[in-house]
Design a protein around this motif. Structure first.
Motif, PDB file in Angstrom:
ATOM      1  N   GLY A 191       4.756  -2.868  -4.855  1.00  0.00           N
ATOM      2  CA  GLY A 191       6.177  -3.201  -4.839  1.00  0.00           C
ATOM      3  C   GLY A 191       6.804  -2.981  -3.483  1.00  0.00           C
ATOM      4  O   GLY A 191       7.574  -3.815  -2.990  1.00  0.00           O
ATOM      5  N   VAL A 218      16.413  -3.940 -10.276  1.00  0.00           N
ATOM      6  CA  VAL A 218      15.530  -4.670  -9.365  1.00  0.00           C
ATOM      7  C   VAL A 218      16.208  -5.948  -8.878  1.00  0.00           C
ATOM      8  O   VAL A 218      16.167  -6.279  -7.682  1.00  0.00           O
ATOM      9  CB  VAL A 218      14.194  -4.990 -10.058  1.00  0.00           C
ATOM     10  CG1 VAL A 218      13.353  -5.928  -9.198  1.00  0.00           C
ATOM     11  CG2 VAL A 218      13.426  -3.707 -10.329  1.00  0.00           C
ATOM     12  N   SER A 269       7.820  -4.759  -8.724  1.00  0.00           N
ATOM     13  CA  SER A 269       8.868  -3.750  -8.900  1.00  0.00           C
ATOM     14  C   SER A 269       9.272  -3.626 -10.363  1.00  0.00           C
ATOM     15  O   SER A 269       9.472  -2.520 -10.877  1.00  0.00           O
ATOM     16  CB  SER A 269      10.085  -4.103  -8.045  1.00  0.00           C
ATOM     17  OG  SER A 269       9.750  -4.143  -6.670  1.00  0.00           O
ATOM     18  N   ILE A 305       3.864   0.930  -7.385  1.00  0.00           N
ATOM     19  CA  ILE A 305       4.869   1.267  -6.381  1.00  0.00           C
ATOM     20  C   ILE A 305       4.395   0.817  -5.001  1.00  0.00           C
ATOM     21  O   ILE A 305       5.171   0.274  -4.206  1.00  0.00           O
ATOM     22  CB  ILE A 305       5.153   2.779  -6.395  1.00  0.00           C
ATOM     23  CG1 ILE A 305       5.965   3.145  -7.647  1.00  0.00           C
ATOM     24  CG2 ILE A 305       5.906   3.211  -5.141  1.00  0.00           C
ATOM     25  CD1 ILE A 305       6.202   4.633  -7.801  1.00  0.00           C
ATOM     26  N   GLY A 349       8.616  -0.309 -12.281  1.00  0.00           N
ATOM     27  CA  GLY A 349       9.808   0.365 -12.781  1.00  0.00           C
ATOM     28  C   GLY A 349       9.813   0.485 -14.290  1.00  0.00           C
ATOM     29  O   GLY A 349      10.202   1.517 -14.846  1.00  0.00           O
ATOM     30  N   LEU A 377       8.407  -5.795  -1.115  1.00  0.00           N
ATOM     31  CA  LEU A 377       9.803  -5.731  -0.679  1.00  0.00           C
ATOM     32  C   LEU A 377       9.921  -5.785   0.834  1.00  0.00           C
ATOM     33  O   LEU A 377      10.761  -6.517   1.387  1.00  0.00           O
ATOM     34  CB  LEU A 377      10.448  -4.444  -1.211  1.00  0.00           C
ATOM     35  CG  LEU A 377      10.779  -4.419  -2.709  1.00  0.00           C
ATOM     36  CD1 LEU A 377      11.259  -3.039  -3.115  1.00  0.00           C
ATOM     37  CD2 LEU A 377      11.844  -5.464  -3.033  1.00  0.00           C
TER      38      LEU A 377
END
Length: 782
Positions: A255, A347, A33, A252, A37, A259
């Motif tokens: 990530g 994050v 992430s 992404i 990001g 998550l």
């Protein structure tokens, strides 16, 4: 330390496996992430900052000076939607001869009295702005080496002017390759040539549609055909972001996988801790803990390893960003782009918030338990749950330990579902990474055009360098090399590829024009749409060229900077990411009237069947030695830093996801084994051997692994089908089906079995623990 802190510390230390699982899952999610990001945040930051500071032009338009006058162009400043404009500036496409060397590459020169202010303020990086004729400022992005004091000769122009480089500058929207004072332009413009440049800023210019509308507004009052080229600031921005854009969709994806897996694992770990620690919860309540304190205790046991994993994830994310951003941070002279504090904070807050919310939801049931009920509840699973599965497995012609293991997931369906979800995401990551590697391989194959058995590279260009120890080598005759290839024994299909440089109206900088002698359709050029060249006057171009010029198949473009302009019709779109996609592929006969310099010619050969490539190369090199070139086996080098980095990142993040998935299985099997320790003692007392115990425990995850693997493969294929085209779009490429459809039926079964492998790897450690447990010890355990 408070009583609550003591409970939290005790729980973290006692559940070491669960602590490791939460920490690793959180670290992986945070690393992906933070990296994604950060790249998303900084990919356009250098350009956006420079564009705002230099008041970049939203649109630059090139006009034909023979069809429109300066007065008419000045009135276009009042067109609807125009907030500011600069120009008209005289322009010319010229080919300088640096330091008296061989002819260089064509450049676009613009006459401006100063660097400007309100529209396209040119930033001086070194030296000064020209103040009189005979001086020139070079763009830092120019194909010429921007060295102060360098002299550029133009022997092909009337009067053979010579200019001295007095400055180096950069236009954020790349409106020119060089600038001179307006009074210098007549000497740089051949009779009947030259043009005007207008630079516009609009009140609204955030989309391509608004740029198109603005271009229509400024040209509608002018005679038709006067605008011969244009360039949008969005195209330049996309080019500037091209170094980092491909990474964002893929990061992404990882990530999100990380998550979701973190949330699921944290929820499963805390729910299992509550389920197996019910008696402990009762004791805590009996000694005075409130329901809220019980919930906070279990939330704290999740947040401690999550916080450690988050800190490590931020560090790993920034370390991974270093190679990705190494080149991007140099383009506009920015400082390190890897430090993005607001991304880190977002994050960290987001991940720890998700962990806390998930842990709270899982621990809430423990807080609601009545003290008496909690003290009275045992550790074992419901006796009746999963009996039907056990009876069904017992009827199968399987060894009893295997049958018991196969039935076990149905006794704890929620736990089996949690383990299966972890394996599912691990399988998705593996499937996606395998497809990613295959797609990148296809792109690199299209980039290298490496289907030739033998290549004779083009001789290095003579740039006219002079100095001690530097001598001008003999000029290689492309026709002589072609004749040697043609007459060599064993030569099959072959073609020559000569590279010349030209400019296109409306674009700054040069484009590489690849002129083929012979049929190059077999050379590995991957078509996206349209067809290959059939006759002179036709061309194929990469997707970024179409975007930059605003053209499509069937349109024509004019190549300038040669002895005379050459117009070609675009008949195909080819996949070629080299040189930012700014290339034109055509037949050599198309350029004959322009008398191109074909010294940079490479030759590509497919040997006849039965001919040894090594022997062919040795024999050919004996003929080529007097010509100053040499043949080599194979096609051009297909290397690429971006591909190496993407491969390394995808493998690293996949290994982390697989490790998290395997630890998730380990956690679930370990909890299940400890709950069944007395049952294991009974089995051992009845004669179950350690090997049979291992088989029973490992078999308990077989069904979960097979189902998760079978579901994970199509999900991984679907993820690949979304991410890879998005990565191509990030670099301005449309990818053909051969790059997307890279999975084959023979690969899907092993990928599906990968879920089983992940599950088995996670179950091996608890299985070994169960096999080593002594029968008496197991029977004494309550």
């Amino acid at each position: 330390m408070s009583a609550l802190g003591t409970v939290v510390r005790s729980g973290v230390g006692r559940r070491r496996v669960q602590t490791l699982v939460i920490g690793l899952a959180t670290m992986m999610a945070v690393a992906a992430s933070v990296l994604g990001g950060s790249l998303l945040a900084v990919s356009g930051a250098p350009f956006d900052d420079a564009f705002a500071e230099q008041h970049g032009a939203h649109l630059s338009v090139q006009f034909d000076a023979g069809k429109v006058g300066a007065g008419q162009l000045s009135r276009s400043k009042d067109a609807e939607g125009v907030s500011d404009a600069a120009g008209p500036f005289r322009t010319a496409t010229v080919t300088p001869r640096p330091d008296g060397a061989n002819p260089g590459w064509p450049v676009t020169v613009v006459g401006r009295s100063g660097p400007g202010r309100d529209v396209d303020e040119v930033a001086l990086l070194d030296g000064r702005w020209p103040t009189r004729p005979g001086e020139i400022v070079l763009s830092a992005d120019s194909s010429l080496v921007p060295a102060l004091g360098r002299r550029l000769a133009f022997p092909g122009l009337p009067g053979a002017p010579t200019l001295t480089v007095v400055g180096v500058a950069r236009s954020v929207t790349r409106t020119a390759d060089a600038w001179v004072v307006p009074s210098q332009m007549p000497a740089l413009t051949a009779p009947g040539e030259g043009g005007y440049q207008m630079l516009y800023r609009f009140t609204e210019a955030d989309t391509a549609a608004r740029i198109t509308a603005g271009a229509r507004a400024v040209t509608e009052a002018l005679p038709p055909g006067t605008a011969v080229g244009r360039q949008s600031w969005l195209t330049v921005k996309k080019t500037a972001e091209r170094d980092t854009a491909p990474y964002v969709p893929f990061l992404i994806a990882f990530g999100v996988l990380g998550l979701v897996m973190s949330v699921l694992i944290v929820g499963n770990v805390i729910a299992s801790a509550v389920g197996t620690g019910t008696r402990r919860i009762g004791v805590l309540k009996a000694v005075g803990f409130t329901p809220a304190q019980v919930v906070r205790a279990y939330v704290g046991q999740a947040l401690v390893p999550a916080a450690v994993g988050t800190a490590l994830g931020v560090l790993v994310g920034h370390l991974l960003a270093v190679p990705v951003l190494a080149e991007t941070e140099e383009v506009y002279g920015t400082s390190s782009l890897a430090v993005t504090p607001w991304v880190d904070l977002a994050v960290i807050a987001g991940v720890l918030g998700l962990v806390a919310a998930t842990a709270w939801a899982s621990a809430w049931r423990g807080g609601r338990l009545r003290t008496v009920d909690a003290l009275a509840v045992g550790r074992g699973a419901s006796a009746g749950r999963g009996r039907w599965a056990a009876r069904l497995a017992g009827r199968l012609p399987l060894p009893q330990p295997v049958a018991l293991g196969l039935a076990r997931p149905f006794a704890r369906p929620a736990r089996a579902l949690a383990m299966g979800t972890a394996v599912l995401f691990g399988t998705v990551a593996v499937t996606f990474t395998v497809g990613m590697g295959a797609s990148l391989g296809q792109v690199m194959k299209a980039r290298a055009h490496d289907v030739a058995d033998v290549t004779v590279p083009a001789p290095p260009p003579d740039l006219g360098l002079r100095g001690p120890g530097l001598r001008k080598g003999p000029t290689t005759d492309p026709a002589a090399v072609a004749a040697a290839v043609e007459t060599a024994a064993g030569t099959g299909e072959h073609y020559g590829a000569a590279k010349v440089r030209a400019t296109v109206s409306g674009l700054t900088g040069t484009v590489d024009v690849i002129a083929f002698t012979g049929d190059a359709s077999w050379g590995g050029y991957t078509m996206v749409s349209g067809r290959w060249i059939d006759k002179p006057g036709e061309a194929v171009v990469p997707t970024p060229f179409l975007a930059a010029t605003g053209t499509r198949l069937g349109d024509t473009v004019t190549l300038n900077g040669l002895a005379e302009p050459v117009t070609v019709r675009i008949v195909g779109e080819v996949l070629d990411p080299r040189h930012d996609g700014m290339q034109v592929f055509t037949d050599a006969s198309t350029l004959m009237a322009a008398h191109p310099d074909l010294t940079e010619t490479s030759h590509h050969i497919a040997v006849r069947p039965g001919t040894g490539v090594s022997d062919y190369v040795d024999a050919l090199n004996r003929d080529l030695a007097p010509l100053g070139v040499a043949a080599r086996a194979g096609g051009p080098d297909a290397g690429g830093d971006m591909v190496v980095t993407l491969d390394a990142l995808s493998v690293l993040l996949t290994l982390m996801l697989v490790a998290v998935a395997a630890l998730g299985v380990l956690n679930g099997v370990l909890l299940d084994t400890r709950e069944r320790v007395r049952e294991l003692g009974v089995h051992k007392a009845l004669g179950m051997t350690p090997r049979q115990t291992v088989a029973m425990v490992v078999t308990s995850v077989v069904v979960t692994g097979l189902v998760a693997g079978t579901l994970g493969v199509p999900l991984g294929v679907a993820l690949h089908g979304w991410v890879v085209p998005a990565m191509g779009e990030g670099v301005g490429l449309r990818l053909p089906g051969s790059v997307i459809a890279v999975y084959h039926a023979a690969e899907l079964l092993p990928l599906a079995l990968g879920g089983l492998l992940i599950a088995v790897l996670g179950a091996l450690l608890p299985a070994g623990w169960a096999a080593r447990t002594r029968t008496a010890t197991a029977l004494r355990t309550e």
